[in-house]
Design a protein around this motif. Structure first.
Motif, PDB file in Angstrom:
ATOM      1  N   GLU A  13     -48.067 -27.871 -33.143  1.00  0.00           N
ATOM      2  CA  GLU A  13     -46.993 -27.968 -34.122  1.00  0.00           C
ATOM      3  C   GLU A  13     -45.643 -27.618 -33.503  1.00  0.00           C
ATOM      4  O   GLU A  13     -44.636 -28.309 -33.727  1.00  0.00           O
ATOM      5  CB  GLU A  13     -47.282 -27.055 -35.310  1.00  0.00           C
ATOM      6  CG  GLU A  13     -48.446 -27.542 -36.161  1.00  0.00           C
ATOM      7  CD  GLU A  13     -48.765 -26.616 -37.307  1.00  0.00           C
ATOM      8  OE1 GLU A  13     -48.330 -25.434 -37.269  1.00  0.00           O
ATOM      9  OE2 GLU A  13     -49.454 -27.055 -38.246  1.00  0.00           O
ATOM     10  N   LYS A  14     -45.607 -26.559 -32.704  1.00  0.00           N
ATOM     11  CA  LYS A  14     -44.341 -26.160 -32.080  1.00  0.00           C
ATOM     12  C   LYS A  14     -43.897 -27.178 -31.041  1.00  0.00           C
ATOM     13  O   LYS A  14     -42.702 -27.477 -30.910  1.00  0.00           O
ATOM     14  CB  LYS A  14     -44.490 -24.767 -31.460  1.00  0.00           C
ATOM     15  CG  LYS A  14     -44.567 -23.669 -32.516  1.00  0.00           C
ATOM     16  CD  LYS A  14     -44.722 -22.288 -31.908  1.00  0.00           C
ATOM     17  CE  LYS A  14     -44.732 -21.230 -33.017  1.00  0.00           C
ATOM     18  NZ  LYS A  14     -44.973 -19.864 -32.499  1.00  0.00           N
ATOM     19  N   ARG A  57     -42.003 -23.426 -38.140  1.00  0.00           N
ATOM     20  CA  ARG A  57     -42.205 -23.930 -36.781  1.00  0.00           C
ATOM     21  C   ARG A  57     -40.967 -23.748 -35.899  1.00  0.00           C
ATOM     22  O   ARG A  57     -40.993 -24.110 -34.724  1.00  0.00           O
ATOM     23  CB  ARG A  57     -42.592 -25.420 -36.837  1.00  0.00           C
ATOM     24  CG  ARG A  57     -43.971 -25.659 -37.445  1.00  0.00           C
ATOM     25  CD  ARG A  57     -44.462 -27.066 -37.177  1.00  0.00           C
ATOM     26  NE  ARG A  57     -43.668 -28.075 -37.857  1.00  0.00           N
ATOM     27  CZ  ARG A  57     -43.933 -28.568 -39.065  1.00  0.00           C
ATOM     28  NH1 ARG A  57     -44.970 -28.109 -39.747  1.00  0.00           N
ATOM     29  NH2 ARG A  57     -43.177 -29.505 -39.600  1.00  0.00           N
TER      30      ARG A  57
END
Length: 246
Positions: A139-140, A188
């Motif tokens: 996700e990051k 995020r």
């Protein structure tokens, strides 16, 4: 047609003939089709939420997945129909696009944004390199790559919207779903720009909509912190009330 096409190719052919010979389909524009895309997407979500449990009897499973298959067919037809409308612009100033270029663009994006699975050339990584990241890493990394793309192409790349804040979301997105996505986006970021979620009763009488909005957003934050989907929860609640009404 001179040869047996694949299923998607045949659907594209059928759609082109509808654009040519069906007076109703021929007049459709992207703007006129937008409402049908939204409707079909919502019906597909409803079919997903109605899927039987994994331990349901086979006949029940088949019925649920048959319904879902048909709903996805309706969504696919919307993509194909938009592509048929757009390909008629090929060679004009607008240039248009085709179903193939739609598929090419999303394929390139998936390769570019998933370097933990693919090489830059689109090949699968070596087995020793696969499976070495967590969901949080993915996700990051996705957000980092998106930011890099926007820096390299400030005018937008391959249909991506230019995002200036975690709240820069499609206006047509339902408010609860938009709030949940904003909270997820914020989480995020290297530093979460949102204040910590608070949980508690509504602060004021329900005549104050500005404060009500703030309270609802705080509730969405608290829900996302616990892995809950506020839009789905409210849909389920409304569905239960509808089914219990006489």
């Amino acid at each position: 047609m001179s040869e047996t096409p694949g299923a998607v190719d045949r659907l594209m052919w059928v759609t082109r003939q509808l654009r040519r010979w069906c007076p109703w389909t021929r007049e459709l524009t992207h703007a006129q089709l937008a409402e049908y895309l939204i409707e079909e997407a919502h019906e597909t979500v409803e079919a997903i939420e109605a899927l039987p449990a994994v331990d349901a009897v086979p006949e029940v499973q088949r019925t649920g997945y048959d319904t879902l298959r048909k709903e996805f067919g309706d969504v696919l037809f919307q993509v194909v129909l938009h592509s048929a409308v757009a390909e008629e612009l090929s060679g004009t100033e607008a240039n248009g696009f085709t179903l193939d270029t739609v598929a090419e663009a999303i394929t390139e994006k998936m390769i570019r944004r998933n370097p933990h699975v693919f090489t830059p050339e689109g090949e699968l990584l070596d087995a020793s390199e696969l499976g070495a990241v967590t969901i949080d890493d993915v996700e990051k990394n996705w957000e980092r790559i998106k930011k890099s793309e926007r820096a390299d192409h400030p005018e937008g790349r391959e249909g991506d919207r230019a995002v200036t804040s975690v709240f820069d979301l499609p206006a047509a997105l339902p408010a609860l779903a938009a709030a949940a996505k904003a909270v997820d986006r914020a989480g995020r970021q290297p530093v979460n720009p949102l204040p910590a979620p608070r949980v508690g009763p509504l602060s004021v009488e329900l005549t104050d909509e500005e404060q009500l909005g703030e309270d609802l957003f705080a509730l969405v934050q608290a829900a996302r912190a616990r892995g809950l989907d506020p839009e789905r929860a409210l849909r389920a609640h409304l569905r239960g009330r509808r089914e219990s009404s006489f």
